[in-house]
Write a protein that holds these residues in place. Structure first.
Motif, PDB file in Angstrom:
ATOM      1  N   ARG A 182       0.834  -1.207   0.000  1.00 42.34           N
ATOM      2  CA  ARG A 182       0.000   0.000   0.000  1.00 42.34           C
ATOM      3  C   ARG A 182       0.872   1.260   0.000  1.00 42.34           C
ATOM      4  NH1 ARG A 182      -2.922  -2.645   3.959  1.00 42.34           N
ATOM      5  NH2 ARG A 182      -2.304  -1.156   5.560  1.00 42.34           N
ATOM      6  N   ASN A 183       1.896   1.257   0.825  1.00 43.41           N
ATOM      7  CA  ASN A 183       2.787   2.418   0.900  1.00 43.41           C
ATOM      8  C   ASN A 183       3.541   2.619  -0.416  1.00 43.41           C
ATOM      9  OD1 ASN A 183       2.017   3.061   3.494  1.00 43.41           O
ATOM     10  ND2 ASN A 183       3.665   1.890   4.439  1.00 43.41           N
ATOM     11  N   GLU A 184       3.937   1.522  -1.046  1.00 46.56           N
ATOM     12  CA  GLU A 184       4.632   1.626  -2.328  1.00 46.56           C
ATOM     13  C   GLU A 184       3.715   2.229  -3.388  1.00 46.56           C
ATOM     14  OE1 GLU A 184       7.913   1.077  -4.995  1.00 46.56           O
ATOM     15  OE2 GLU A 184       7.643   1.437  -2.868  1.00 46.56           O
ATOM     16  N   TRP A 185       2.446   1.822  -3.397  1.00 48.00           N
ATOM     17  CA  TRP A 185       1.505   2.362  -4.378  1.00 48.00           C
ATOM     18  C   TRP A 185       1.232   3.846  -4.112  1.00 48.00           C
ATOM     19  CZ3 TRP A 185       0.782   1.226  -9.022  1.00 48.00           C
ATOM     20  CH2 TRP A 185      -0.313   1.721  -9.740  1.00 48.00           C
ATOM     21  N   LYS A 186       1.159   4.223  -2.843  1.00 47.58           N
ATOM     22  CA  LYS A 186       0.988   5.643  -2.509  1.00 47.58           C
ATOM     23  C   LYS A 186       2.159   6.463  -3.064  1.00 47.58           C
ATOM     24  CE  LYS A 186      -1.451   5.067   1.852  1.00 47.58           C
ATOM     25  NZ  LYS A 186      -1.340   5.224   3.319  1.00 47.58           N
ATOM     26  N   ARG A 187       3.375   5.938  -2.905  1.00 45.24           N
ATOM     27  CA  ARG A 187       4.551   6.634  -3.419  1.00 45.24           C
ATOM     28  C   ARG A 187       4.465   6.808  -4.929  1.00 45.24           C
ATOM     29  NH1 ARG A 187       8.982   5.436  -6.141  1.00 45.24           N
ATOM     30  NH2 ARG A 187       8.661   3.184  -6.080  1.00 45.24           N
ATOM     31  N   LEU A 188       4.119   5.728  -5.632  1.00 42.37           N
ATOM     32  CA  LEU A 188       4.033   5.781  -7.090  1.00 42.37           C
ATOM     33  C   LEU A 188       2.920   6.725  -7.549  1.00 42.37           C
ATOM     34  CD1 LEU A 188       4.628   2.006  -7.786  1.00 42.37           C
ATOM     35  CD2 LEU A 188       6.141   3.871  -8.479  1.00 42.37           C
ATOM     36  N   MET A 189       1.792   6.700  -6.866  1.00 37.59           N
ATOM     37  CA  MET A 189       0.716   7.630  -7.223  1.00 37.59           C
ATOM     38  C   MET A 189       1.154   9.073  -7.020  1.00 37.59           C
ATOM     39  SD  MET A 189      -2.951   5.939  -6.136  1.00 37.59           S
ATOM     40  CE  MET A 189      -2.664   6.158  -4.407  1.00 37.59           C
ATOM     41  N   GLY A 190       1.919   9.313  -5.980  1.00 39.81           N
ATOM     42  CA  GLY A 190       2.421  10.662  -5.726  1.00 39.81           C
ATOM     43  C   GLY A 190       3.342  11.143  -6.835  1.00 39.81           C
ATOM     44  N   GLU A 191       4.087  10.225  -7.446  1.00 39.79           N
ATOM     45  CA  GLU A 191       4.974  10.592  -8.553  1.00 39.79           C
ATOM     46  C   GLU A 191       4.187  10.850  -9.835  1.00 39.79           C
ATOM     47  OE1 GLU A 191       7.782   7.384  -8.694  1.00 39.79           O
ATOM     48  OE2 GLU A 191       8.764   8.016  -6.840  1.00 39.79           O
ATOM     49  N   ASN A 192       3.010  10.225  -9.956  1.00 41.10           N
ATOM     50  CA  ASN A 192       2.090  10.466 -11.060  1.00 41.10           C
ATOM     51  C   ASN A 192       2.762  10.371 -12.433  1.00 41.10           C
ATOM     52  OD1 ASN A 192      -0.474  10.968 -12.085  1.00 41.10           O
ATOM     53  ND2 ASN A 192      -0.140  13.172 -12.176  1.00 41.10           N
ATOM     54  N   ALA A 193       3.602   9.369 -12.617  1.00 44.91           N
ATOM     55  CA  ALA A 193       4.305   9.185 -13.891  1.00 44.91           C
ATOM     56  C   ALA A 193       3.443   8.399 -14.875  1.00 44.91           C
ATOM     57  CB  ALA A 193       5.622   8.453 -13.652  1.00 44.91           C
ATOM     58  N   PRO A 194       3.662   8.579 -16.172  1.00 47.45           N
ATOM     59  CA  PRO A 194       2.860   7.863 -17.166  1.00 47.45           C
ATOM     60  C   PRO A 194       3.207   6.380 -17.295  1.00 47.45           C
ATOM     61  CG  PRO A 194       4.448   9.296 -18.235  1.00 47.45           C
ATOM     62  CD  PRO A 194       4.544   9.556 -16.771  1.00 47.45           C
ATOM     63  N   PHE A 195       4.442   5.998 -16.945  1.00 45.44           N
ATOM     64  CA  PHE A 195       4.859   4.600 -17.048  1.00 45.44           C
ATOM     65  C   PHE A 195       5.426   4.113 -15.732  1.00 45.44           C
ATOM     66  CE2 PHE A 195       5.259   5.474 -21.681  1.00 45.44           C
ATOM     67  CZ  PHE A 195       4.459   4.443 -22.138  1.00 45.44           C
ATOM     68  N   ARG A 196       5.314   2.820 -15.534  1.00 44.35           N
ATOM     69  CA  ARG A 196       5.979   2.133 -14.433  1.00 44.35           C
ATOM     70  C   ARG A 196       6.838   1.051 -15.063  1.00 44.35           C
ATOM     71  NH1 ARG A 196       3.920   6.010 -12.001  1.00 44.35           N
ATOM     72  NH2 ARG A 196       1.986   5.878 -10.908  1.00 44.35           N
ATOM     73  N   ILE A 197       8.060   0.929 -14.601  1.00 44.35           N
ATOM     74  CA  ILE A 197       8.943  -0.126 -15.081  1.00 44.35           C
ATOM     75  C   ILE A 197       9.442  -0.927 -13.883  1.00 44.35           C
ATOM     76  CG2 ILE A 197       9.633   1.056 -17.196  1.00 44.35           C
ATOM     77  CD1 ILE A 197      12.245   1.815 -15.670  1.00 44.35           C
ATOM     78  N   VAL A 198       9.782  -2.188 -14.124  1.00 42.80           N
ATOM     79  CA  VAL A 198      10.276  -3.053 -13.064  1.00 42.80           C
ATOM     80  C   VAL A 198      11.794  -2.933 -12.998  1.00 42.80           C
ATOM     81  CG1 VAL A 198      10.313  -5.390 -12.117  1.00 42.80           C
ATOM     82  CG2 VAL A 198       8.412  -4.687 -13.565  1.00 42.80           C
ATOM     83  N   THR A 199      12.301  -2.810 -11.780  1.00 44.38           N
ATOM     84  CA  THR A 199      13.740  -2.841 -11.539  1.00 44.38           C
ATOM     85  C   THR A 199      14.020  -3.931 -10.509  1.00 44.38           C
ATOM     86  OG1 THR A 199      13.732  -1.294  -9.675  1.00 44.38           O
ATOM     87  CG2 THR A 199      13.822  -0.338 -11.899  1.00 44.38           C
ATOM     88  N   PRO A 217      15.280  -9.229 -18.087  1.00 45.97           N
ATOM     89  CA  PRO A 217      14.617 -10.170 -17.197  1.00 45.97           C
ATOM     90  C   PRO A 217      13.201  -9.748 -16.787  1.00 45.97           C
ATOM     91  CG  PRO A 217      16.043  -8.775 -15.902  1.00 45.97           C
ATOM     92  CD  PRO A 217      16.192  -8.343 -17.348  1.00 45.97           C
ATOM     93  N   TYR A 218      12.760  -8.555 -17.244  1.00 46.30           N
ATOM     94  CA  TYR A 218      11.454  -8.040 -16.835  1.00 46.30           C
ATOM     95  C   TYR A 218      10.591  -7.731 -18.047  1.00 46.30           C
ATOM     96  CZ  TYR A 218      14.235  -7.202 -12.639  1.00 46.30           C
ATOM     97  OH  TYR A 218      15.076  -7.341 -11.571  1.00 46.30           O
ATOM     98  N   TYR A 219       9.289  -7.992 -17.902  1.00 47.74           N
ATOM     99  CA  TYR A 219       8.318  -7.629 -18.936  1.00 47.74           C
ATOM    100  C   TYR A 219       7.856  -6.209 -18.638  1.00 47.74           C
ATOM    101  CZ  TYR A 219       8.364 -12.534 -20.056  1.00 47.74           C
ATOM    102  OH  TYR A 219       8.777 -13.775 -20.420  1.00 47.74           O
ATOM    103  N   GLN A 220       8.369  -5.253 -19.422  1.00 52.09           N
ATOM    104  CA  GLN A 220       8.192  -3.851 -19.071  1.00 52.09           C
ATOM    105  C   GLN A 220       6.958  -3.189 -19.665  1.00 52.09           C
ATOM    106  OE1 GLN A 220       9.803  -2.923 -16.691  1.00 52.09           O
ATOM    107  NE2 GLN A 220      11.990  -3.169 -16.835  1.00 52.09           N
ATOM    108  N   VAL A 221       6.540  -3.608 -20.843  1.00 51.32           N
ATOM    109  CA  VAL A 221       5.482  -2.841 -21.508  1.00 51.32           C
ATOM    110  C   VAL A 221       4.706  -3.745 -22.458  1.00 51.32           C
ATOM    111  CG1 VAL A 221       6.971  -2.101 -23.422  1.00 51.32           C
ATOM    112  CG2 VAL A 221       5.057  -0.644 -22.724  1.00 51.32           C
TER     113      VAL A 221
END
Length: 195
Positions: A97-114, A155-159
């Motif tokens: 939940r906290n991770e999603w709050k952080r990502l929503m706060g950044e409000n970026a158009p894409f998310r990528i896996v690292t 190693p990650y499915y990004q898009v």
């Protein structure tokens, strides 16, 4: 999408969330799910490290494969994966939940896996790769999308294709690519680099 969440909120059925940590789309859904559920109990199936039987060929025993994403699990293996469901641990749910709050706060158009989880990425993150897959010769838009997707699977499915398609349309509108046909139809539209 609102209909989906309304159904989830009303149901008394057992809820099981399937996802792969190596798939940006599935991991983003997993985090959004935790945020929405807000301490409600549910089970999870993380398919990232599962070993599943492959298809038998020419009478030879099938090799195993690791799907890394739910979308890559063969239909005949789906039922066997359900046995891997585990109740969500409260501390993991809170972290998600906290991770999603952080990502929503950044409000970026894409998310990528690292290697550390999801990160935000700018709108033009995949543009360079799309332009590198294009050429001065006409190619079907779907080919450029498929070739670009193949760069982002290990190693990650990004898009997925939908987002890359949207970016190709934007690149056509910006004059960085030329289109022949309707750019909204990736199967019939052809594109090329400007000459």
């Amino acid at each position: 999408f609102l209909k989906f969440w309304r159904h989830i909120d009303k149901t008394k059925d057992r809820l099981v969330v399937w996802f792969g940590r190596h798939c940006a789309q599935e991991l983003a859904f997993r985090l959004a799910w935790a945020f929405h559920m807000n301490n409600r109990t549910y089970d999870i199936i993380d398919v990232t490290d599962l070993r599943l039987p492959g298809r038998q060929r020419d009478g030879v025993a099938p090799a195993t494969y690791s799907p890394r994403a739910v979308s890559l699990i063969r239909a005949e293996n789906l039922a066997t994966v359900l046995d891997n469901a585990q109740p969500i641990l409260p501390e993991h749910d809170l972290a998600n939940r906290n991770e999603w709050k952080r990502l929503m706060g950044e409000n970026a158009p894409f998310r990528i896996v690292t290697s550390t989880g999801l990160s935000s990425a700018p709108l033009d993150y995949f543009d360079r790769s799309l332009l590198e897959q294009a050429s001065p010769e006409w190619q079907r838009m779907a080919r450029v999308i498929g070739d670009t997707m193949s760069l982002y699977v290990d190693p990650y499915y990004q898009v997925g294709d939908v987002m890359l398609h949207a970016r190709l349309i934007a690149l056509v509108n910006e004059g960085k690519l030329v289109a022949e046909g309707d750019p909204w139809n990736m199967q019939t539209c052809r594109i090329q680099l400007p000459r």
